[in-house]
Design a protein around this motif. Structure first.
Motif, PDB file in Angstrom:
ATOM      1  N   ARG A 121      60.957  34.110  34.898  1.00 46.90           N
ATOM      2  CA  ARG A 121      60.675  35.093  35.959  1.00 46.90           C
ATOM      3  C   ARG A 121      59.447  34.665  36.751  1.00 46.90           C
ATOM      4  O   ARG A 121      59.402  34.813  37.982  1.00 46.90           O
ATOM      5  CB  ARG A 121      60.473  36.463  35.347  1.00 46.90           C
ATOM      6  N   LYS A 122      58.451  34.138  36.048  1.00 48.83           N
ATOM      7  CA  LYS A 122      57.252  33.663  36.746  1.00 48.83           C
ATOM      8  C   LYS A 122      57.588  32.515  37.679  1.00 48.83           C
ATOM      9  O   LYS A 122      57.046  32.398  38.776  1.00 48.83           O
ATOM     10  CB  LYS A 122      56.203  33.206  35.737  1.00 48.83           C
TER      11      LYS A 122
ATOM     12  N   ARG B  31      60.402  35.522  30.374  1.00 52.39           N
ATOM     13  CA  ARG B  31      59.205  35.844  31.163  1.00 52.39           C
ATOM     14  C   ARG B  31      58.753  34.637  31.968  1.00 52.39           C
ATOM     15  O   ARG B  31      58.363  34.769  33.132  1.00 52.39           O
ATOM     16  CB  ARG B  31      58.081  36.335  30.233  1.00 52.39           C
TER      17      ARG B  31
ATOM     18  N   ARG C  66      62.595  36.203  24.707  1.00 55.00           N
ATOM     19  CA  ARG C  66      61.912  37.082  25.652  1.00 55.00           C
ATOM     20  C   ARG C  66      60.754  36.359  26.332  1.00 55.00           C
ATOM     21  O   ARG C  66      60.500  36.556  27.522  1.00 55.00           O
ATOM     22  CB  ARG C  66      61.429  38.334  24.925  1.00 55.00           C
TER      23      ARG C  66
ATOM     24  N   ASP D 298      68.776  40.838  32.008  1.00 57.41           N
ATOM     25  CA  ASP D 298      67.482  40.400  32.518  1.00 57.41           C
ATOM     26  C   ASP D 298      67.659  39.509  33.747  1.00 57.41           C
ATOM     27  O   ASP D 298      66.998  39.686  34.777  1.00 57.41           O
ATOM     28  CB  ASP D 298      66.722  39.645  31.427  1.00 57.41           C
TER      29      ASP D 298
END
Length: 234
Positions: A230-231, A227, A223, A177
């Motif tokens: 990533r934001k 996320r 997970r 990821d």
């Protein structure tokens, strides 16, 4: 109660990945097979051989990320006919292992042909295979039996090490990821281990992984955290 030594119903049950299916970002783990590793024999001769990592997952790293300076590996030899019932000094690697040649010509890692290597020696080779949970448990069963003649059912190894296996899966997923964000595998692994060592409900997430009932929760939290990361970088 007398327990019996086990064997795979299907050779493919032994493997998580072989050949091109091996994910480079996966942390090196017990049972991983590397080709082209330079070994030094007792007479000082240097040879390149295929080897299997034997150290327990908890003994592989100094800090959960960096490999120990000296690792124990077993030599893997090709075209080694034999039966799972007996030949307990080895762990068979039948096809689809890349070095195997048909059902009667598997490769095998020999517990009585061991060497010590550095992480650099190991990583200079090519990883050919990673074992499944069952493959890992069967490897541990045969190794214990080889040295002690005691038979420990594979489910006992799963009970003892399931959390460690799941941690390796989580690190692999994290690295894949974060690779999209430009992080190198070692950097991403360190980030994942730091997160796993944070406390949740008064216990480190790493400890929660020991409880099969909590593993899916830790995975879901991971997970969600990825996320959010990533934001934050988008």
């Amino acid at each position: 109660m007398t327990h019996q030594m086990e064997k795979p119903a299907d050779p493919e049950d032994l493997y998580r990945a072989c050949g091109d299916d091996v994910v480079a970002a996966r942390p090196i783990l017990t049972g991983d097979v590397f080709d082209g590793v330079q070994l030094i024999d007792t007479d000082g001769t240097k040879r390149h051989k295929t080897v299997m990592v034997l150290d327990h997952p908890c003994s592989l790293r100094t800090d959960g990320v960096n490999l120990m300076p000296r690792l124990t590996v077993a030599e893997v030899r090709h075209r080694q006919p034999g039966k799972w019932e007996g030949c307990y000094n080895r762990f068979f690697l039948p096809a689809p292992f890349p070095g195997a040649e048909g059902p009667k010509q598997p490769s095998a890692a020999f517990f009585d042909a061991c060497y010590h290597v550095s992480p650099e020696q190991l990583e200079a080779g090519t990883r050919q295979a990673c074992l499944s949970d069952f493959g890992l448990n069967l490897l541990l069963q045969r190794r214990v039996h080889h040295f002690s003649r005691v038979v420990v059912p594979t489910f006992e190894f799963q009970n003892a090490n399931g959390g460690v296996y799941d941690e390796a899966d989580l690190v692999e997923e994290w690295c894949l990821d974060r690779e999209e964000d430009g992080l190198k595998p070692l950097e991403a692994a360190a980030e994942c281990v730091a997160w796993l060592r944070e406390e949740e409900d008064g216990l480190k997430r790493q400890v929660l992984l020991r409880d099969p009932q909590r593993r899916s929760t830790v995975r879901r939290q991971m997970r969600g955290y990825l996320r959010e990361l990533r934001k934050g970088t988008s």
